[in-house]
Design an enzyme around this catalytic site. Structure first.
Site, short mmCIF file in Angstrom:
data_model
loop_
_atom_site.label_atom_id
_atom_site.label_comp_id
_atom_site.label_asym_id
_atom_site.label_seq_id
_atom_site.Cartn_x
_atom_site.Cartn_y
_atom_site.Cartn_z
N GLY A 85 0.81 -1.22 0.00
CA GLY A 85 0.00 0.00 0.00
C GLY A 85 0.84 1.26 0.00
O GLY A 85 1.96 1.27 0.49
N CYS A 86 0.26 2.35 -0.56
CA CYS A 86 0.98 3.63 -0.63
C CYS A 86 0.73 4.49 0.60
O CYS A 86 1.42 5.46 0.83
CB CYS A 86 0.53 4.44 -1.83
SG CYS A 86 1.35 3.97 -3.35
N ILE A 87 -0.31 4.18 1.34
CA ILE A 87 -0.71 5.10 2.41
C ILE A 87 -0.34 4.58 3.80
O ILE A 87 -0.81 3.57 4.22
CB ILE A 87 -2.25 5.34 2.39
CG1 ILE A 87 -2.70 5.67 0.97
CG2 ILE A 87 -2.61 6.44 3.37
CD1 ILE A 87 -2.11 6.94 0.41
#
Lengths: 155, 105
Positions: free
Chosen positions: B103-105
């Site tokens: 995930g990027c977040i």
């Protein structure tokens, strides 16, 4: 090791939802990688840290060819609200938090958050107009001092 | 593929330097991996994060990233960065014997 990025300074200059998020995602992503991050909000980007406005940012539906809707349609009343609601629901699915929660989270990761003094003066704003995560109101000179050794990213 | 010697055993690593086979992992290995990350002692709070990560990974097939940890692990963002300095999601995943979160977040 020296070619690894160790510090970033991210400038957020736009106040639309799609103008604010890329900078927030990059700041949070930097912290996740152990990179130091400083956020500098300027011009309309300040809306993302103004307490009364940060929960009401909208997607720009006019003047954006990538929205793939005709300009006149984009200008109809309610279009920005519809596009904003749609984008927010898509973002929630990807675990991207609302602006206020995101700013709190980024600040909690240890990133510093600043507002641009020239814009604050121009818009007649005060420190108390901002959310508590804004560490200070600083000049562009101070921004460069704090960015020593950092890669500067303008959004 | 590179390997790391932990407690006398050679363990395979993936391209990010995390364990290639999550089944190689056990709590003793976690303590050794933590030391390599500069965390001398795993406290109860560290274990809360590590166990949450392993549970999520088993259920979803991806290690959780920082927002999910903040919201669901019972440990907030500030404390996560204190427990696992310089990138809690990445470090906790390595110690938990999981691949790096996607995930990027």
């Amino acid at each position: 090791m020296s070619d690894q990025i160790e510090k970033v300074s991210i400038i957020i200059s736009k106040g639309s939802l799609e103008g604010v998020y890329p900078g927030l995602i990059m700041a949070n992503g930097a912290r996740m990688e152990g990179i130091e991050a400083t956020l500098f909000f300027t011009f309309f980007g300040l809306d993302a840290v103004i307490d009364k406005r940060m929960d009401h940012l909208k997607v720009a539906t006019v003047g954006n060819p990538a929205m793939h809707i005709p300009t006149m349609v984009g200008g109809l009343p309610g279009m920005a609200a519809v596009a904003t609601a749609k984008m927010k629901s898509e973002m929630e699915k990807l675990d991207i938090p609302p602006v206020r929660e995101f700013i709190e989270m980024i600040h909690d990761t240890g990133a510093e958050i600043y507002a641009c003094k020239a814009t604050v003066d121009m818009f007649h704003l005060k420190k108390e107009d901002f959310c508590p995560q804004v560490d200070d109101i600083i000049t562009v000179g101070e921004f460069y001092e704090k960015s020593a050794g950092a890669s500067i990213i303008f959004t | 593929m590179s390997t790391v010697e932990v407690l006398g055993k050679q363990l395979e690593l993936d391209a990010d330097g995390n364990l290639a086979n999550p089944e190689d992992w056990n709590e003793e290995i976690a303590k050794e991996l933590a030391k390599q990350e500069g965390i001398d002692e795993l406290t109860e709070r560290h274990w809360m994060v590590i166990n949450f990560m392993r549970k999520e990974y088993q259920e979803k097939g991806d290690a959780p990233s920082i927002r999910k940890l903040t919201k669901q692990s019972g440990v907030d963002t500030k404390e996560l960065y204190q427990l696992f300095p310089k990138g809690p999601a990445k470090k906790a995943a390595r110690i938990a014997g999981l691949p790096k979160p996607k995930g990027c977040i």
